[in-house]
Design a protein around this motif. Structure first.
Motif, PDB file in Angstrom:
ATOM      1  N   ALA A 110       0.832  -1.211   0.000  1.00  0.00           N
ATOM      2  CA  ALA A 110       0.000   0.000   0.000  1.00  0.00           C
ATOM      3  C   ALA A 110       0.865   1.260   0.000  1.00  0.00           C
ATOM      4  CB  ALA A 110      -0.933  -0.007   1.212  1.00  0.00           C
ATOM      5  N   LEU A 193      -4.046   1.363   2.674  1.00  0.00           N
ATOM      6  CA  LEU A 193      -3.925  -0.027   3.133  1.00  0.00           C
ATOM      7  C   LEU A 193      -5.284  -0.625   3.469  1.00  0.00           C
ATOM      8  CD1 LEU A 193      -2.191  -2.438   4.188  1.00  0.00           C
ATOM      9  CD2 LEU A 193      -2.158  -1.280   6.395  1.00  0.00           C
ATOM     10  N   VAL A 194      -6.080   0.114   4.239  1.00  0.00           N
ATOM     11  CA  VAL A 194      -7.412  -0.378   4.647  1.00  0.00           C
ATOM     12  C   VAL A 194      -8.305  -0.567   3.425  1.00  0.00           C
ATOM     13  CG1 VAL A 194      -9.486   0.148   5.986  1.00  0.00           C
ATOM     14  CG2 VAL A 194      -7.235   0.630   6.950  1.00  0.00           C
ATOM     15  N   ARG A 196      -7.372  -1.113   0.340  1.00  0.00           N
ATOM     16  CA  ARG A 196      -6.871  -2.236  -0.449  1.00  0.00           C
ATOM     17  C   ARG A 196      -7.293  -3.568   0.167  1.00  0.00           C
ATOM     18  NH1 ARG A 196      -2.113  -5.208  -1.070  1.00  0.00           N
ATOM     19  NH2 ARG A 196      -1.585  -5.646  -3.248  1.00  0.00           N
ATOM     20  N   GLU A 197      -7.180  -3.671   1.480  1.00  0.00           N
ATOM     21  CA  GLU A 197      -7.577  -4.905   2.153  1.00  0.00           C
ATOM     22  C   GLU A 197      -9.075  -5.162   1.996  1.00  0.00           C
ATOM     23  OE1 GLU A 197      -4.266  -5.274   5.755  1.00  0.00           O
ATOM     24  OE2 GLU A 197      -6.262  -4.500   6.193  1.00  0.00           O
ATOM     25  N   ASN A 198      -9.875  -4.105   2.075  1.00  0.00           N
ATOM     26  CA  ASN A 198     -11.324  -4.264   1.943  1.00  0.00           C
ATOM     27  C   ASN A 198     -11.727  -4.657   0.535  1.00  0.00           C
ATOM     28  OD1 ASN A 198     -13.389  -3.293   4.275  1.00  0.00           O
ATOM     29  ND2 ASN A 198     -11.367  -2.407   4.598  1.00  0.00           N
ATOM     30  N   THR A 200      -9.739  -6.141  -1.869  1.00  0.00           N
ATOM     31  CA  THR A 200      -9.240  -7.465  -2.255  1.00  0.00           C
ATOM     32  C   THR A 200      -9.860  -8.579  -1.419  1.00  0.00           C
ATOM     33  OG1 THR A 200      -7.321  -7.162  -0.789  1.00  0.00           O
ATOM     34  CG2 THR A 200      -7.028  -6.594  -3.108  1.00  0.00           C
ATOM     35  N   GLY A 201     -10.276  -8.245  -0.193  1.00  0.00           N
ATOM     36  CA  GLY A 201     -10.837  -9.270   0.687  1.00  0.00           C
ATOM     37  C   GLY A 201     -12.342  -9.199   0.829  1.00  0.00           C
ATOM     38  N   GLU A 214     -15.645  -3.575   9.288  1.00  0.00           N
ATOM     39  CA  GLU A 214     -14.714  -3.006   8.300  1.00  0.00           C
ATOM     40  C   GLU A 214     -15.082  -1.567   7.963  1.00  0.00           C
ATOM     41  OE1 GLU A 214     -11.826  -4.296   7.135  1.00  0.00           O
ATOM     42  OE2 GLU A 214     -12.252  -5.762   8.695  1.00  0.00           O
TER      43      GLU A 214
END
Length: 574
Positions: A110, A193-194, A196-198, A200-201, A214
């Motif tokens: 990120a 970062l947050v 991107r994680e949300n 992709t996940g 989230e």
């Protein structure tokens, strides 16, 4: 910041042209108030209309000339700044490509994205302004000061009082604002970062009904960025009102004392009007400088973050020159140990084995045993802590990474496809592959059946991340990508997990003839996948618990027997 600006030397002629054009524009701006004074004193006051038209026309010509120079300067300054941004992005990307996986993990994906996009954009914006202001502001300030002194030296004493006040205000505000810019970029990293994680996940989040949690996490990251951005903007918002207040008070003072001097006959009306214009130009030069001071601190923070990436030495470099062609298709681990940075215990300890051409070496073990770590050491994604790995008889540290990886066909645990056609994705393994080679590799990988059922067959588009194909289809395309390379060593890192037993069996049967002249390293969870391997390595907590064939291990190895019994029925074991 200076290190990055050195890249502008490539655009030195453009920069010099911008400086020349800005100089012409500044001189035009400085000449206009003098012409205006002449119109008032020698034209308006005495009623000389032809003189007014003559000087007025000259003013229009000078203004047009200055405007033309300004437009061209803006064009070329933008061209140089955008070119600089492109060059830095290319340099950052090229440098990051040399990083090992642990280097990428150290900075964070990120953060690397933010540094390559937002941070470089900040530098671009300040370079555009600097190219215009670094010449214009000093010329306008010094030139305006000289011209003001030439009109009335005594009246110029007002500037002596106001300029230190203005400069002091700017420095005080900058001192408060600079530390906040770093916080803005750090919190932007966190938000990225947050997000991107949300994104992709999203499947996992929805599967576990974690949308609310989230959302709260994103709101917190967003609020943290908002709070510090508001704080820095509040500080910077003081700058313009302070400057305008000082500027207007200065003009009031000039008019007040100038009126007294006109009344005493020591100054003409035209000179007072010109003096006011020069005072405005001096103040405007300071305003321009202050705007640079607003942008430079943030750009300096961004430049520092970019330089951190560029100055970061990869954990290991290509210092080897040997060609890995001595013993083709051989792989040897000699007392290999490996620890992840900061880990308390090694991920692998004293791993030793040798695999030869035509052999299938399977690696099996429980979750966290170190299977994927082991295969990631072969292409030198990470460097061993101790011991050595030899590919084709050459230590992987004695040959270039490109040389080692050219001998390997790697199919990762998580199949990754790129945007483009199916043919493009398979051709990723061999750039000059023909259509026949692509179709042959797809056939061996058992992918031709679903490809031929698609509307455009091999020209069918794969969306981002391969979201328009199933997990099993992604794995088969990844296998085809490795097969088309015809390497000396194949690495299948749990690459059959998404396949049904029938497809798995057909694929392994088709692979036999294809990989007969290569070494195969096969990581698997299923016993049925490794049962026919020439050699099975059983890993347990990063150590070799046993090496042998299926029958040998079943008889002599408790760890392997436990794995087999958990998967196969008694009849199958027998």
């Amino acid at each position: 910041m200076i290190k990055l600006l050195k890249n502008l030397t490539f655009y030195k002629w453009i920069v010099l042209a911008v400086f020349g054009l800005v100089f012409i524009q500044s001189m035009s701006d400085l000449y206009l108030p003098t012409l205006m004074a002449d119109i008032i004193d020698k034209g308006v006051v005495v009623g000389d209309t032809p003189y007014i038209w003559k000087i007025g026309g000259l003013m229009l010509l000078v203004a047009a000339f200055g405007a033309f120079a300004s437009v061209i300067a803006s064009y070329y300054s933008s061209k140089a700044a955008m070119g600089l941004g492109r060059d830095i992005r290319r340099k950052v990307f090229t440098h990051v490509e040399k990083f090992s996986l642990q280097d990428v993990d150290h900075i964070g994906t990120a953060s690397l994205i933010t540094r390559t996009t937002n941070d470089i954009t900040q530098v671009q914006q300040v370079v555009i302004m600097m190219l215009r202001m670094v010449i214009s502001a000093p010329i306008m300030f010094i030139g305006g000061l000289i011209m003001a002194l030439s009109k009335d030296a005594k009246l110029s004493l007002i500037i002596v009082v106001t300029i230190p006040l203005l400069v002091g205000s700017i420095l005080l505000i900058m001192n408060k604002g600079i530390p906040l810019f770093k916080a803005v970029q750090t919190r932007l990293d966190r938000l990225n970062l947050v997000l991107r994680e949300n994104l992709t996940g999203i499947r996992v989040i929805r599967a576990f009904n974690r949308e609310k949690e989230e959302k709260i996490r994103l709101q917190k990251a967003n609020k943290d960025l908002t709070d510090v951005s508001i704080k820095v903007n509040k500080v910077m918002a003081l700058l313009m009102p302070v400057m305008m207040l000082v500027m207007n008070l200065t003009v009031v003072g000039v008019i007040w004392f100038g009126g007294i001097r006109i009344n005493n006959g020591a100054m003409e009306v035209g000179d007072l009007m010109a003096f006011i214009q020069y005072i405005m130009q001096i103040m405007f030069a300071l305003v321009m400088a202050s705007m640079m001071f607003v942008m430079i601190p943030r750009a300096a923070v961004s430049a520092k973050r970019i330089n951190e990436v560029l100055e970061m030495e990869p954990t290991f470099l290509d210092d080897g020159t040997k060609e890995a062609n001595r013993n083709r298709g051989t792989l040897e681990f000699d007392q290999v140990s490996f620890s992840y940075p900061g880990a308390e215990e090694p991920a692998l300890s004293n791993i030793s084995f040798k695999a030869n051409t035509g052999e299938i070496t399977a690696i099996i073990g429980g979750t966290g045993a170190g299977k994927s770590t082991l295969v990631n050491l072969i292409p030198r994604f990470y460097d061993v802590t101790s011991g050595s790995i030899r590919v084709n008889g050459i230590d992987v540290r004695e040959a270039s990474q490109e040389e080692i990886r050219s001998k390997i066909g790697f199919v990762p645990q998580k199949a990754l496809l790129f945007t483009g056609t199916i043919a493009d994705n398979i051709r990723f393994g061999k750039e000059d592959a023909t259509q026949e080679e692509i179709e042959y590799a797809a056939n061996i990988a058992q992918a031709d059946d679903f490809i031929n059922n698609m509307e455009n067959k091999y020209e069918s588009l794969i969306t981002q991340g391969g979201s328009n194909v199933s997990g099993g289809q992604k794995q088969r395309l990844s296998i085809a990508r490795a097969l088309i390379r015809k390497p000396d060593i194949y690495i299948f890192d749990d690459s059959f997990s998404a396949l049904d037993y029938k497809t798995d069996a057909k694929l392994r049967e088709a692979l036999k003839s294809e990989i007969a002249h290569a070494t195969v390293i096969l990581v698997a969870q299923r016993v049925s996948t490794v049962i026919d391997a020439d050699r099975i390595i059983v890993l347990d907590r990063g150590e070799v618990a046993g090496i042998g064939t299926h029958e040998e291990l079943l008889e002599n190895n408790d760890v392997y027997r436990e794995i087999v019994e958990s998967q196969l029925q008694e009849e199958e074991i027998a």
